[in-house]
Design an enzyme around this catalytic site. Structure first.
Site, PDB file in Angstrom:
ATOM      1  N   THR A 131     -10.294  -4.286  -0.732  1.00  0.00           N
ATOM      2  CA  THR A 131     -11.312  -4.659   0.245  1.00  0.00           C
ATOM      3  C   THR A 131     -12.140  -3.484   0.749  1.00  0.00           C
ATOM      4  O   THR A 131     -13.228  -3.676   1.277  1.00  0.00           O
ATOM      5  CB  THR A 131     -10.645  -5.309   1.469  1.00  0.00           C
ATOM      6  OG1 THR A 131      -9.792  -4.334   2.083  1.00  0.00           O
ATOM      7  CG2 THR A 131      -9.818  -6.523   1.058  1.00  0.00           C
ATOM      8  N   ASP A 149       0.818  -1.227   0.000  1.00  0.00           N
ATOM      9  CA  ASP A 149       0.000   0.000   0.000  1.00  0.00           C
ATOM     10  C   ASP A 149       0.849   1.274   0.000  1.00  0.00           C
ATOM     11  O   ASP A 149       0.415   2.329   0.460  1.00  0.00           O
ATOM     12  CB  ASP A 149      -0.934   0.042   1.227  1.00  0.00           C
ATOM     13  CG  ASP A 149      -1.677  -1.253   1.436  1.00  0.00           C
ATOM     14  OD1 ASP A 149      -2.368  -1.688   0.503  1.00  0.00           O
ATOM     15  OD2 ASP A 149      -1.558  -1.841   2.526  1.00  0.00           O
ATOM     16  N   GLY A 179      -4.341  -4.003  -4.271  1.00  0.00           N
ATOM     17  CA  GLY A 179      -4.644  -3.077  -5.361  1.00  0.00           C
ATOM     18  C   GLY A 179      -3.582  -2.024  -5.551  1.00  0.00           C
ATOM     19  O   GLY A 179      -2.950  -1.584  -4.595  1.00  0.00           O
ATOM     20  N   HIS A 180      -3.384  -1.638  -6.806  1.00  0.00           N
ATOM     21  CA  HIS A 180      -2.517  -0.517  -7.142  1.00  0.00           C
ATOM     22  C   HIS A 180      -3.402   0.603  -7.686  1.00  0.00           C
ATOM     23  O   HIS A 180      -4.045   0.436  -8.715  1.00  0.00           O
ATOM     24  CB  HIS A 180      -1.485  -0.926  -8.199  1.00  0.00           C
ATOM     25  CG  HIS A 180      -0.431  -1.837  -7.667  1.00  0.00           C
ATOM     26  ND1 HIS A 180       0.547  -2.382  -8.458  1.00  0.00           N
ATOM     27  CD2 HIS A 180      -0.189  -2.299  -6.421  1.00  0.00           C
ATOM     28  CE1 HIS A 180       1.336  -3.144  -7.718  1.00  0.00           C
ATOM     29  NE2 HIS A 180       0.904  -3.107  -6.487  1.00  0.00           N
TER      30      HIS A 180
END
Length: 424
Positions: A302, A13, A40-41
């Protein structure tokens, strides 16, 4: 030819996606070499704001070839959904700019089931999984109980292989967890729904990368998560199930002969963490909520609120060493602009002694932070584009971090947009 890896230094992150999106201007090929759709990016550019989970972050650059390497947990369902979302916003995805390794193993429907079932069994001892099936997938891969993406091109071989795995997997689902078993009809329906859709993108990416290397192409390797979530070097067992360090990039990409010339380690100007495990510098209460809101610290996959705290020099120094970083990109410096004093976790105490080394995972929960403070700048720096124009207090903070972690901070990010960057 130049090869570069962009990696996370801490818990993940850190803002790797925005750095890949920025630096792909200098690269011909971008390869995702490990992990799956469990993180996630976030990328913000002229095409919009995107949360990528499997697609390489070079997908937005015209002329760049993006590859999902053999080390990736290939979730056909999540990948196809993500591709459709990106295409709907005007980004072209074709077999020319996205290639999937035929040696990448498929994340199968039961992997998600097993992930959720095991987290439920662990209860208050759970690992903090995103329940995307990653741990069961990698466990099966190392037991040689997965199928490769290339097998989708040979259906007869695929069904024969899956039948053998199915019998074994149903034993676990039924006998261990009391869950519903799968049938071959279930798997064939899944393959028809999602496997067929990605088939045009599957090829021998190893051959493509070897040719790119011969042709002198510049290759960028993109990692997921960070040093402290690495399976071997992280806060085990609260880690991911793959190797997030740059040393794994040649293996997981499909180009084991690659030599990495530059390793850009990404570090936030403060700390954030999604999931379980020891987080020595963690803040709670009002201070944590202010920082979380200022930095929009919610998981890209999420939506979970991230745990937050000040920058952790001890953990960051260790992460730099694990990655072998040659350069650091310090992201989200602008988020700290509201603070009158900038907090720093400068050391730890462990068993009554002040320490500067990162402890062994078993005793890490017993470590306590030793805090220091620097003057804040308390002004908006999001429009600054040169080092000289940064407030003196901001420059001193960057220089302090650089000195303490032992690696040059080459990039300073002051916003999520592609051009919100200072290059020193």
């Amino acid at each position: 030819m130049s090869n570069c890896a962009i990696v996370g230094i801490n818990w993940g992150d850190e803002g790797k996606g925005r750095m890949v999106d920025l630096l792909t201007r200098d690269y011909d090929v971008v390869v995702r070499y490990q992990g799956g759709g469990n993180a996630g990016h976030t990328v913000v550019n002229e095409k919009g704001k995107f949360a990528l989970h499997l697609l390489p972050s070079g997908i937005f650059r015209d002329g760049v070839v993006n590859i999902l390497g053999n080390g990736v947990a290939l979730d056909c369902e999540s990948l196809w959904t993500e591709m459709q979302d990106v295409v709907s916003k005007g980004v072209a995805i074709t077999p020319e700019n996205l290639k999937i390794s035929d040696r990448a193993s498929l994340l199968l429907p039961w992997h998600r089931d097993l992930d959720a079932l095991e987290e439920a069994r662990l209860a208050d001892k759970k690992y903090g999984s995103t329940k995307q099936g990653i741990a069961p997938f990698y466990s099966d891969k190392y037991q040689k109980k997965t199928v490769m993406a290339g097998e989708l091109l040979y259906p007869d071989k695929l069904w024969e292989h899956l039948e053998g795995i199915l019998e074994w997997k149903n034993l676990t689902l039924e006998k261990v967890y009391g869950a519903k078993p799968y049938t071959m009809d279930d798997l064939k329906a899944w393959a028809a729904d999602f496997g067929e859709k990605i088939k045009p993108f599957i090829c021998d990416t190893g051959a493509f990368l070897r040719q790119a290397q011969k042709d002198g192409k510049n290759i960028l390797f993109e990692a997921q998560l960070g040093s402290l979530r690495d399976l071997d070097y992280g806060i085990y067992p609260m880690t991911t199930s793959s190797n997030a360090i740059a040393a794994y990039a040649p293996v997981g990409s499909g180009l084991p002969s690659a030599r990495i010339d530059k390793i850009v380690g990404v570090v936030k100007a403060y700390s954030s963490c999604v999931g379980e495990g020891p987080f020595t510098c963690e803040w709670f209460g009002e201070d944590a909520e202010k920082l979380r809101e200022a930095g929009a610290e919610y998981g890209a996959k999420t939506g979970r609120p991230r745990r937050v705290g000040p920058i952790d020099i001890v953990a960051t120094r260790y992460g730099v060493e694990c990655q072998g970083a040659t350069d650091i990109a310090l992201t989200k410096l602008d988020v700290l602009s509201y603070m009158d004093k900038i907090p720093i976790c400068a050391h730890y105490t462990l068993h009554g002694q002040q320490i500067d080394y990162f402890p062994f995972p078993a005793v890490l929960p017993e470590a306590k932070p030793v805090m220091e403070y620097m003057d804040g700048w308390q002004c908006d720096i999001s429009g600054v584009r040169t080092w000289e124009d940064l407030p003196e207090a901001a420059r001193k903070y960057v220089e302090y971090v650089e000195r303490e972690i032992g690696c040059r901070i080459t990039y300073v990010s002051v916003g999520p947009e592609r051009d919100s960057i200072i290059i020193r």
